[in-house]
Design an enzyme around this catalytic site. Sequence first.
Site, PDB file in Angstrom:
ATOM      1  N   ASN A 169       7.075 -66.758  16.298  1.00  0.00           N
ATOM      2  CA  ASN A 169       6.521 -68.067  15.958  1.00  0.00           C
ATOM      3  C   ASN A 169       7.122 -68.497  14.616  1.00  0.00           C
ATOM      4  OD1 ASN A 169       4.978 -70.289  15.347  1.00  0.00           O
ATOM      5  ND2 ASN A 169       3.053 -69.173  15.089  1.00  0.00           N
ATOM      6  N   LYS A 187       6.827 -71.226  13.134  1.00  0.00           N
ATOM      7  CA  LYS A 187       5.930 -72.154  12.425  1.00  0.00           C
ATOM      8  C   LYS A 187       6.725 -73.355  11.888  1.00  0.00           C
ATOM      9  CE  LYS A 187       3.021 -68.246  11.310  1.00  0.00           C
ATOM     10  NZ  LYS A 187       1.797 -67.811  10.685  1.00  0.00           N
ATOM     11  N   HIS A 238      -3.531 -71.299  18.430  1.00  0.00           N
ATOM     12  CA  HIS A 238      -3.151 -70.521  17.243  1.00  0.00           C
ATOM     13  C   HIS A 238      -4.176 -70.750  16.132  1.00  0.00           C
ATOM     14  CE1 HIS A 238      -0.948 -69.128  13.737  1.00  0.00           C
ATOM     15  NE2 HIS A 238      -0.253 -68.390  14.575  1.00  0.00           N
ATOM     16  N   GLU A 280      -3.893 -71.264  13.095  1.00  0.00           N
ATOM     17  CA  GLU A 280      -3.599 -72.385  12.173  1.00  0.00           C
ATOM     18  C   GLU A 280      -3.985 -73.717  12.813  1.00  0.00           C
ATOM     19  OE1 GLU A 280       0.393 -71.097  11.383  1.00  0.00           O
ATOM     20  OE2 GLU A 280      -0.457 -69.360  10.360  1.00  0.00           O
ATOM     21  N   GLU A 306      -4.992 -62.293  17.622  1.00  0.00           N
ATOM     22  CA  GLU A 306      -4.486 -62.453  16.261  1.00  0.00           C
ATOM     23  C   GLU A 306      -5.667 -62.580  15.296  1.00  0.00           C
ATOM     24  OE1 GLU A 306      -0.210 -64.029  16.336  1.00  0.00           O
ATOM     25  OE2 GLU A 306      -1.530 -65.753  16.326  1.00  0.00           O
ATOM     26  N   GLY A 339      -0.220 -63.737   8.290  1.00  0.00           N
ATOM     27  CA  GLY A 339       0.489 -64.190   7.090  1.00  0.00           C
ATOM     28  C   GLY A 339      -0.040 -63.578   5.807  1.00  0.00           C
ATOM     29  N   SER A 387       0.821 -60.060  10.766  1.00  0.00           N
ATOM     30  CA  SER A 387       1.593 -59.241   9.817  1.00  0.00           C
ATOM     31  C   SER A 387       2.335 -58.072  10.476  1.00  0.00           C
ATOM     32  CB  SER A 387       0.694 -58.745   8.672  1.00  0.00           C
ATOM     33  OG  SER A 387       0.215 -59.856   7.929  1.00  0.00           O
TER      34      SER A 387
HETATM   35  C1  PEP Z   1       1.477 -65.827  13.701  1.00  0.00           C
HETATM   36  O1  PEP Z   1       1.687 -66.854  13.100  1.00  0.00           O
HETATM   37  O2  PEP Z   1       1.203 -65.868  14.906  1.00  0.00           O
HETATM   38  C2  PEP Z   1       1.550 -64.566  12.964  1.00  0.00           C
HETATM   39  C3  PEP Z   1       1.125 -63.491  13.571  1.00  0.00           C
HETATM   40  O3  PEP Z   1       2.047 -64.609  11.690  1.00  0.00           O
HETATM   41  P1  PEP Z   1       2.461 -63.362  10.758  1.00  0.00           P
HETATM   42  O4  PEP Z   1       3.248 -62.401  11.619  1.00  0.00           O
HETATM   43  O5  PEP Z   1       3.275 -63.945   9.662  1.00  0.00           O
HETATM   44  O6  PEP Z   1       1.197 -62.731  10.276  1.00  0.00           O
END
Ligand code: PEP
Length: 248
Positions: free
Chosen positions: A10, A12, A93, A95, A165, A171, A211
Site C-alpha cells: 500500500n 498510500k 483501511h 486511515e 491491521e 505506521g 509495521s
Molecule cells: C498499511 O498502511 O496498511 C500498513 C500496514 O502500513 P505500515 O506497514 O506502514 O504499518
Amino acid sequence: MTRQFIVGGNWKMNGSQATVDSLVQGLNSATLDKSVEVVVAPPALYVAKVAQTFKAGQVAGQNTYCASKGAFTGEISPEMLKDVGAQWVILGHSERRHVFGENDALVAKKVKHALAVGMQVMFCVGETLDEREANRTTEVVFQQLQAVADAIDEAEWAHVVIAYEPVWAIGTGKVATPEQAQEVHAAIRGWLSDKVSAAVSQATRIMYGGSVNAGNCKELGKKPDVDGFLVGGASLKPEFIDIINCQQ
Ligand code: PEP
C-alpha cells in the site's frame, strides 16, 4: 486447505511519476517467489500507469466509492479502476476509517459494489489501542466483519481477502507479535466458520498488516492463520522484495 500467500504493498499518498516508475522497475527485475501473489496499490493517479508497466503481480486502488458514476466530486468508482487495468481495491483501511470518518455501513456498501463490478477486495479490519487495552479487540473486529457479511453473499467471499491491521501497529513501528497476530487471525477464521460457512472460513485468506518489515516478516509468516501481509511503509523500500520472499 492450502491458501496462496499474498503480499500487498500500500503506497498510500506517496510518490511521483518518477518514483513510481522506479518502484515498478525494481519489482519487475527482482527475483520473486513465484508461489506468492503480489499486489501493489499506487495512489489513484498512478494506477493506470502502473497497471500498464507492472509485470510482477496485480494492481489495486486504495479506495473506491459505492456507485458507478455520478455527482460524487473527488471520488472514483471501481468501474474506473477496472477500466484502467486494476483488479483489486483496498477497502476499510484504518486511515479511511479514522482520518476520513468511514463507518462500517459505508465500508460494507463499498465492498458490495466493488464485488458486484468484479473487483477483488482487500477488506481491512482492526482495533485501536484503546479498544485492545479494553479487551475489545474481537468485539470490534467481529462488528466490522459483520457489516460486510450482512451485505454480501457467501459466494462473494471468494473474492475477498481480509487484512487484519491493528490500528496501533500501522505506521508506528510497533508490530503485533506473531502470537498476537495469530490469535486474532484464528478468531477471525472461527468467526467466518460460525457466521458464514466452514468452507469460506478455510478458503479465505487473512493478511496481517502493521509495521511489517524484512526483519519481522519471517516469524509472522510462519503462523498458520497468517496468509500474507499488507505492507505500507516498507513497500516503498527494497525490503519489500524480502517480505515477498519471506517464505523461502
Ligand atoms: C498499511 O498502511 O496498511 C500498513 C500496514 O502500513 P505500515 O506497514 O506502514 O504499518
